[in-house]
Design a protein around this motif. Structure first.
Motif, mmCIF file in Angstrom:
data_model
loop_
_atom_site.group_PDB
_atom_site.id
_atom_site.type_symbol
_atom_site.label_atom_id
_atom_site.label_comp_id
_atom_site.label_asym_id
_atom_site.label_seq_id
_atom_site.Cartn_x
_atom_site.Cartn_y
_atom_site.Cartn_z
ATOM 1 N N ARG A 165 16.772 -12.840 43.941
ATOM 2 C CA ARG A 165 15.706 -11.967 43.454
ATOM 3 C C ARG A 165 15.172 -12.458 42.111
ATOM 4 N NH1 ARG A 165 19.245 -6.659 43.642
ATOM 5 N NH2 ARG A 165 20.707 -8.270 42.934
ATOM 6 N N HIS A 169 11.450 -13.722 41.301
ATOM 7 C CA HIS A 169 10.658 -13.094 40.243
ATOM 8 C C HIS A 169 10.170 -14.130 39.228
ATOM 9 C CE1 HIS A 169 12.604 -8.926 41.073
ATOM 10 N NE2 HIS A 169 11.476 -9.092 41.745
ATOM 11 N N CYS A 184 6.167 -11.371 46.591
ATOM 12 C CA CYS A 184 7.601 -11.452 46.862
ATOM 13 C C CYS A 184 7.865 -11.147 48.332
ATOM 14 C CB CYS A 184 8.344 -10.465 45.978
ATOM 15 S SG CYS A 184 10.146 -10.604 46.083
ATOM 16 N N SER A 186 11.038 -10.193 51.011
ATOM 17 C CA SER A 186 12.440 -9.846 51.236
ATOM 18 C C SER A 186 12.800 -10.169 52.677
ATOM 19 C CB SER A 186 12.701 -8.361 50.953
ATOM 20 O OG SER A 186 12.000 -7.553 51.883
ATOM 21 N N ALA A 200 15.572 -13.302 48.945
ATOM 22 C CA ALA A 200 14.205 -13.116 48.431
ATOM 23 C C ALA A 200 13.591 -14.479 48.176
ATOM 24 C CB ALA A 200 14.222 -12.289 47.145
ATOM 25 N N ASP A 233 6.747 -7.357 43.877
ATOM 26 C CA ASP A 233 8.059 -7.796 43.424
ATOM 27 C C ASP A 233 9.112 -7.239 44.377
ATOM 28 O OD1 ASP A 233 8.523 -5.116 42.688
ATOM 29 O OD2 ASP A 233 8.004 -5.477 40.593
ATOM 30 N N TYR A 234 10.378 -7.601 44.120
ATOM 31 C CA TYR A 234 11.429 -7.235 45.076
ATOM 32 C C TYR A 234 11.667 -5.737 45.104
ATOM 33 C CZ TYR A 234 15.703 -7.579 47.811
ATOM 34 O OH TYR A 234 16.644 -7.445 48.807
ATOM 35 N N GLU A 235 11.473 -5.073 44.002
ATOM 36 C CA GLU A 235 11.706 -3.627 43.984
ATOM 37 C C GLU A 235 10.850 -2.912 45.019
ATOM 38 O OE1 GLU A 235 12.202 -0.073 40.696
ATOM 39 O OE2 GLU A 235 10.756 -1.673 40.300
ATOM 40 N N ALA A 238 12.124 -4.039 48.637
ATOM 41 C CA ALA A 238 13.570 -3.940 48.872
ATOM 42 C C ALA A 238 13.878 -3.308 50.228
ATOM 43 C CB ALA A 238 14.218 -3.126 47.762
#
Length: 264
Positions: A165, A169, A184, A186, A200, A233-235, A238
């Protein structure tokens, strides 16, 4: 490549949880890079299915009765394709490309990131993206351990280590510092028999198309990668996010297994 994937997610709580809501982005979609043969998600309650703003499959689980455990089981088969120079040949997607040039708190560039981003003369070819992953690898050591996560791209660069991750990022932050759209991804990756976990990587918009690169492997993503979701982004991409009322201490156990077989 045929990837047979099993993914088990188990939450255990020290005290009963009176209410919980969990969102799962654990269902891949068929596209130019992969074809989903079959896929099943099993949960201890009704899963409400929809799609999020990025077009990702999203399942929501709401439990309103007291519970001490949540177990979600995911299994299926995905046929993946080798990507020439990492090119996806997918559409741009439902979100304007300008959205993917904007930093998030996890990908905010600082002076060190901007300096790293300019160590490659231009980010306008697939080869230049791989060169950037190599520069990142020279500065940040990859550790496949959740406890190694640095947090933000800037923190990963400053500490010199991070998980997939963090590297994704950092790749995002470098691209966006140069004004290049990047998102990003996942998903899962087959690790040739090594410990497997969630992974990721990044898609970068180059020459009128997405090019998929994996900074943790310093190369293109390919037929050993199974894509689940994309976001800034990964958040936001997720596989699991949620909240609860009660429960006190929480123990999370995640197990992922992948069997990879060459196409017949």
């Amino acid at each position: 490549m045929l990837l047979t994937i099993r993914h088990d997610i188990r939450y255990r709580y020290a005290a009963p949880v009176t209410y919980s809501i969990q969102q799962f982005r654990v269902t891949p979609a068929s596209g130019a890079a992969q074809i989903v043969r079959h896929w099943h998600v099993e949960a201890p309650g009704k899963l409400d299915a929809t799609r999020d703003a990025y077009g990702n499959a999203l399942h929501t689980l709401v439990l309103t009765k007291p519970h001490n455990e949540i177990h979600v089981s995911v299994a299926g088969e995905v046929e993946t394709e080798a990507l020439s120079d990492g090119r996806l040949f997918d559409e741009a997607g439902p979100i304007p490309l300008e959205h993917f040039t904007c930093a998030t708190p996890l990908t905010l560039p600082d002076a060190a990131i901007r300096e790293l981003a300019h160590r490659v003369s231009a980010l306008d070819t697939p080869a230049s993206l791989v060169a950037l992953t190599e520069r990142i690898g020279e500065r940040v050591r990859y550790r496949n351990e959740p406890a190694s996560a640095a947090g933000t791209a800037a923190q990963a660069l400053a500490s010199g280590f991070g998980d997939a991750r963090d590297l994704a990022h950092l790749m995002l932050a470098c691209c966006r510092a140069r004004g290049v759209p990047a998102r990003c991804v996942s998903g899962y990756v087959d690790a040739d028999g090594h410990d497997v976990a969630m992974h990721a990587w990044t898609d970068v918009w180059v020459e009128h198309g997405w090019v998929s690169v994996d900074a943790a492997q310093a190369g293109f993503a390919g037929e050993r990668h199974c894509r689940l979701a994309v976001a800034r982004d990964y958040e936001a991409a997720a596989p699991v996010r949620g909240s609860r009322v009660g429960g006190k201490e929480e123990a999370l156990t995640v197990h992922v297994s992948i069997d990879a077989q060459p196409d017949q």
